[in-house]
Design a protein around this motif. Sequence first.
Motif, PDB file in Angstrom:
ATOM      1  N   SER A   8       0.868  -1.101  -0.005  1.00 46.28           N
ATOM      2  CA  SER A   8       0.127  -0.156  -0.136  1.00 46.28           C
ATOM      3  C   SER A   8       0.900   1.311  -0.162  1.00 46.28           C
ATOM      4  CB  SER A   8      -0.928   0.083   1.192  1.00 46.28           C
ATOM      5  OG  SER A   8      -1.659   1.168   1.294  1.00 46.28           O
ATOM      6  N   PHE A   9       0.404   2.183  -0.726  1.00 50.03           N
ATOM      7  CA  PHE A   9       0.982   3.541  -1.027  1.00 50.03           C
ATOM      8  C   PHE A   9       0.699   4.396   0.304  1.00 50.03           C
ATOM      9  CE2 PHE A   9       2.421   2.521  -5.307  1.00 50.03           C
ATOM     10  CZ  PHE A   9       3.372   3.187  -5.275  1.00 50.03           C
ATOM     11  N   ALA A  10      -0.541   4.059   1.228  1.00 48.18           N
ATOM     12  CA  ALA A  10      -0.798   4.638   2.383  1.00 48.18           C
ATOM     13  C   ALA A  10       0.318   4.874   3.181  1.00 48.18           C
ATOM     14  CB  ALA A  10      -1.694   4.160   2.731  1.00 48.18           C
ATOM     15  N   GLY A  11       0.587   6.066   3.646  1.00 46.33           N
ATOM     16  CA  GLY A  11       1.690   6.429   4.538  1.00 46.33           C
ATOM     17  C   GLY A  11       2.901   6.760   3.918  1.00 46.33           C
ATOM     18  N   GLN A  12       3.136   6.435   2.563  1.00 52.71           N
ATOM     19  CA  GLN A  12       4.198   6.553   1.887  1.00 52.71           C
ATOM     20  C   GLN A  12       4.251   8.308   1.444  1.00 52.71           C
ATOM     21  OE1 GLN A  12       6.702   4.335   1.199  1.00 52.71           O
ATOM     22  NE2 GLN A  12       5.321   2.842   2.370  1.00 52.71           N
ATOM     23  N   ALA A  65       2.301   7.573  12.114  1.00 56.27           N
ATOM     24  CA  ALA A  65       2.640   9.060  12.203  1.00 56.27           C
ATOM     25  C   ALA A  65       3.773   9.061  13.425  1.00 56.27           C
ATOM     26  CB  ALA A  65       1.371   9.712  12.850  1.00 56.27           C
ATOM     27  N   ILE A  66       3.451   8.073  14.716  1.00 58.11           N
ATOM     28  CA  ILE A  66       4.420   7.929  15.459  1.00 58.11           C
ATOM     29  C   ILE A  66       5.687   7.069  15.207  1.00 58.11           C
ATOM     30  CG2 ILE A  66       4.776   6.815  17.687  1.00 58.11           C
ATOM     31  CD1 ILE A  66       1.888   7.440  18.455  1.00 58.11           C
ATOM     32  N   GLN A  67       5.624   6.064  14.267  1.00 55.62           N
ATOM     33  CA  GLN A  67       6.613   5.093  14.073  1.00 55.62           C
ATOM     34  C   GLN A  67       7.400   5.920  12.892  1.00 55.62           C
ATOM     35  OE1 GLN A  67       4.186   1.299  15.090  1.00 55.62           O
ATOM     36  NE2 GLN A  67       4.831   1.708  12.851  1.00 55.62           N
ATOM     37  N   GLY A  68       7.080   6.718  12.171  1.00 57.38           N
ATOM     38  CA  GLY A  68       7.537   7.321  10.947  1.00 57.38           C
ATOM     39  C   GLY A  68       7.488   6.349   9.643  1.00 57.38           C
ATOM     40  N   HIS A  69       6.843   5.224   9.721  1.00 53.63           N
ATOM     41  CA  HIS A  69       7.006   4.475   8.638  1.00 53.63           C
ATOM     42  C   HIS A  69       5.651   3.469   8.970  1.00 53.63           C
ATOM     43  CE1 HIS A  69       8.307   1.073  11.031  1.00 53.63           C
ATOM     44  NE2 HIS A  69       9.003   1.894  11.484  1.00 53.63           N
ATOM     45  N   ASP A  70       5.108   2.765   7.877  1.00 56.15           N
ATOM     46  CA  ASP A  70       4.068   1.757   7.962  1.00 56.15           C
ATOM     47  C   ASP A  70       4.749   0.519   8.351  1.00 56.15           C
ATOM     48  OD1 ASP A  70       1.621   0.581   7.865  1.00 56.15           O
ATOM     49  OD2 ASP A  70       1.374   0.823   5.661  1.00 56.15           O
ATOM     50  N   PHE A  71       3.881  -0.552   8.597  1.00 57.75           N
ATOM     51  CA  PHE A  71       4.402  -1.876   9.181  1.00 57.75           C
ATOM     52  C   PHE A  71       4.894  -2.573   7.829  1.00 57.75           C
ATOM     53  CE2 PHE A  71       1.168  -0.821  12.093  1.00 57.75           C
ATOM     54  CZ  PHE A  71       1.680  -1.007  13.226  1.00 57.75           C
ATOM     55  N   PRO A  72       6.014  -3.270   7.951  1.00 59.16           N
ATOM     56  CA  PRO A  72       6.636  -4.107   6.998  1.00 59.16           C
ATOM     57  C   PRO A  72       5.630  -4.972   5.928  1.00 59.16           C
ATOM     58  CG  PRO A  72       7.758  -4.195   8.733  1.00 59.16           C
ATOM     59  CD  PRO A  72       6.644  -3.623   9.067  1.00 59.16           C
ATOM     60  N   LEU A  73       5.826  -5.138   4.944  1.00 60.15           N
ATOM     61  CA  LEU A  73       4.732  -6.096   4.115  1.00 60.15           C
ATOM     62  C   LEU A  73       4.637  -7.496   4.598  1.00 60.15           C
ATOM     63  CD1 LEU A  73       5.756  -4.815   0.332  1.00 60.15           C
ATOM     64  CD2 LEU A  73       4.030  -4.291   1.941  1.00 60.15           C
ATOM     65  N   ARG A 111       4.367   0.399  22.894  1.00 61.91           N
ATOM     66  CA  ARG A 111       4.097   1.358  24.208  1.00 61.91           C
ATOM     67  C   ARG A 111       4.058   2.671  23.738  1.00 61.91           C
ATOM     68  NH1 ARG A 111       8.982  -1.917  27.837  1.00 61.91           N
ATOM     69  NH2 ARG A 111       7.460  -3.618  28.072  1.00 61.91           N
ATOM     70  N   ALA A 112       4.686   3.269  22.743  1.00 67.42           N
ATOM     71  CA  ALA A 112       4.684   4.701  22.414  1.00 67.42           C
ATOM     72  C   ALA A 112       3.307   4.839  22.017  1.00 67.42           C
ATOM     73  CB  ALA A 112       5.760   4.936  21.254  1.00 67.42           C
ATOM     74  N   VAL A 113       2.738   4.013  21.168  1.00 63.17           N
ATOM     75  CA  VAL A 113       1.400   4.351  20.546  1.00 63.17           C
ATOM     76  C   VAL A 113       0.372   4.231  21.781  1.00 63.17           C
ATOM     77  CG1 VAL A 113      -0.427   3.389  19.047  1.00 63.17           C
ATOM     78  CG2 VAL A 113       2.033   3.334  18.309  1.00 63.17           C
TER      79      VAL A 113
END
Length: 233
Positions: A44-48, A180-188, A208-210
């Motif tokens: 997914s391009f979402a978050g890219q 937004a918190i991680q700075g990236h989406d989850f791996p494929l 924990r941060a989320v």
Amino acid sequence: MRTRFLLYIVLFLLIGSGCTENETFVYSSRPAVFFNGLEDVNFSFAGQTGDTAVVNLQVGLLGQKLEMDKKYVVRVNPEATTAKEGLHYKALGDAQVFPAEKFFANLEIELYRKDPELQDSTFYLDLSIVNGEEIDAAYTDRCHVRIGIVDQLLKPDYWDSWLKLYYSDYSRVKHNICIAIQGHDFPLTEQEARGAKYGPQYWMVMGRAVCLYFINHPTVDENGNPITVWEPF
């Protein structure tokens, strides 16, 4: 008679030992490759932030390491592909290079965000490794992969199996905040999520941060239900 029999045994042993010492078993088949540890991939391009992205497919070698670079062939299966060359993905080229002295190589598939229909539909790129002039396809059941391309949030396939330990129940709102918190989406793939770049310890810290975010910012999900705070793992 007994002496002659003993001489035959000695000669047999000498001949046998000579063959063992002077002959080395050599892997005589042509080199062959396969997709390593991959099933179908959803991207997914979402978050890219950009309009192009690269999906890395790991290709493994069956047999001995190559003494020099050789080419293997990956073909698009048109009957199972809905993605369009130039619009959704970059053309692969006639052959790919498998490097010498390696058992694994990365096959980079470049994807494009040009089509607005990606926001509503998934387009599929169906690929197969086939026999080439220098390298063959290794396994019939491990030489095929299908990439789904979309511009929407995709729930990771491994969320409910173990990622839920760190992030609790899934929602699209939570998913966006994770990005937004991680700075990236989850791996494929689960393989990448458990790999050296990330690993369980990383997701424990991010989870924990989320969770802390939702403690300080009460939020509702896409259905209007409050996102409940969970016990951080």
